[in-house]
Motif scaffolding. Structure first.
Motif, PDB file in Angstrom:
ATOM      1  N   GLN A  95      19.987   4.943   7.144  1.00 10.29           N
ATOM      2  CA  GLN A  95      19.565   4.607   8.642  1.00 10.29           C
ATOM      3  C   GLN A  95      20.948   4.386   9.512  1.00 10.29           C
ATOM      4  OE1 GLN A  95      16.454   4.622   9.626  1.00 10.29           O
ATOM      5  NE2 GLN A  95      15.857   5.084   7.550  1.00 10.29           N
ATOM      6  N   ARG A  96      20.751   5.179  10.596  1.00 10.74           N
ATOM      7  CA  ARG A  96      22.297   4.950  11.393  1.00 10.74           C
ATOM      8  C   ARG A  96      23.386   5.078  10.930  1.00 10.74           C
ATOM      9  NH1 ARG A  96      20.765   3.459  16.403  1.00 10.74           N
ATOM     10  NH2 ARG A  96      22.712   4.629  16.804  1.00 10.74           N
TER      11      ARG A  96
ATOM     12  N   ASP B 289      25.735   6.824  11.945  1.00  6.91           N
ATOM     13  CA  ASP B 289      26.690   7.118  13.083  1.00  6.91           C
ATOM     14  C   ASP B 289      27.249   5.806  13.604  1.00  6.91           C
ATOM     15  OD1 ASP B 289      24.128   6.260  13.707  1.00  6.91           O
ATOM     16  OD2 ASP B 289      24.657   6.551  15.957  1.00  6.91           O
TER      17      ASP B 289
ATOM     18  N   CYS C  92      25.360  -2.661   8.951  1.00  7.95           N
ATOM     19  CA  CYS C  92      24.616  -1.458   8.503  1.00  7.95           C
ATOM     20  C   CYS C  92      23.701  -1.463   7.253  1.00  7.95           C
ATOM     21  CB  CYS C  92      25.665  -0.256   8.033  1.00  7.95           C
ATOM     22  SG  CYS C  92      26.379   0.355   9.347  1.00  7.95           S
TER      23      CYS C  92
END
Length: 207
Positions: free
Chosen positions: A46-47, A49, A23
């Motif tokens: 960013q992301r 998830d 990440c």
């Protein structure tokens, strides 16, 4: 069964730190020195998830691994209380990771109300659980060192000595994580090897 489940204890720290590394690479400009780990899963990252999935996977592995510590230590230690408390401390950290993934920062539930701090006691509890085992001296020394190092870093994070500042809070958080999390994998591996040796000895005695 306990030896199989211990593999999850080995996997938990690996999943946790792999999530942080991946990440971090997905977030250009993110600072490992000045930013909290949880910012990788916050709105705007960013992301997020991937971060949530990663830490929940680490948490789930720790929960299963914690159960394995209870079962495994019951075979290597006297009594039930210390093995139970050791495993529950690891399980509590796992639950806090799952909740942290389900409730991203700044949700107040992200910190799991301090439940993850139970991991601080786990090395000492395991040390006490196997204190009578002459064949596990190396592991006992390691556990005691982990407890002292993580305790000192936690104290610094809590403001003792006034050495932690906003500009490098991320660095201190990572130092504490390195002192308080990877030992789970090391201890799980050592316990697995000790159980393997015990099983081999038991089979030889029955032959």
């Amino acid at each position: 069964m306990d030896r199989l489940l211990l593999k999850f204890g080995i996997a938990a720290p690996i999943l946790y730190f792999a999530t942080i590394i991946v990440c971090s690479l997905l977030n250009p400009g993110y600072s490992q020195v000045s930013q909290y780990v949880s910012e990788l899963g916050a709105a705007g990252a960013q992301r997020p998830d991937i971060f949530a999935t990663g830490i929940m996977a680490a948490g789930a592995s720790a929960i299963i691994g914690g159960l394995a510590f209870i079962l495994g230590l019951r075979r290597k230690a006297r009594g039930l209380i210390l093995p139970l408390l050791t495993g529950l401390s690891i399980i509590a950290w796992g639950v806090s990771m799952v909740l942290g993934g389900l409730h991203p920062m700044p949700d107040e539930r992200h910190g799991a109300y301090g439940l993850g701090m139970a991991i601080q006691a786990a090395p000492l509890l395991m040390f006490l659980a196997i204190s009578g085992r002459a064949d596990m001296t190396g592991l006992k020394t390691f556990l005691l060192m982990v407890f002292l190092a993580s305790g000192a870093l936690l104290a610094a994070m809590m403001g003792v000595g006034h050495v932690v500042h906003v500009a490098q809070v991320g660095l201190w958080q990572r130092a504490y994580a390195l002192a308080s999390i990877p030992w789970i994998a090391v201890a799980a591996l050592c316990l697995d090897q000790a159980l393997a040796a015990k099983d081999k000895k038991d089979r030889a005695a029955k032959a």
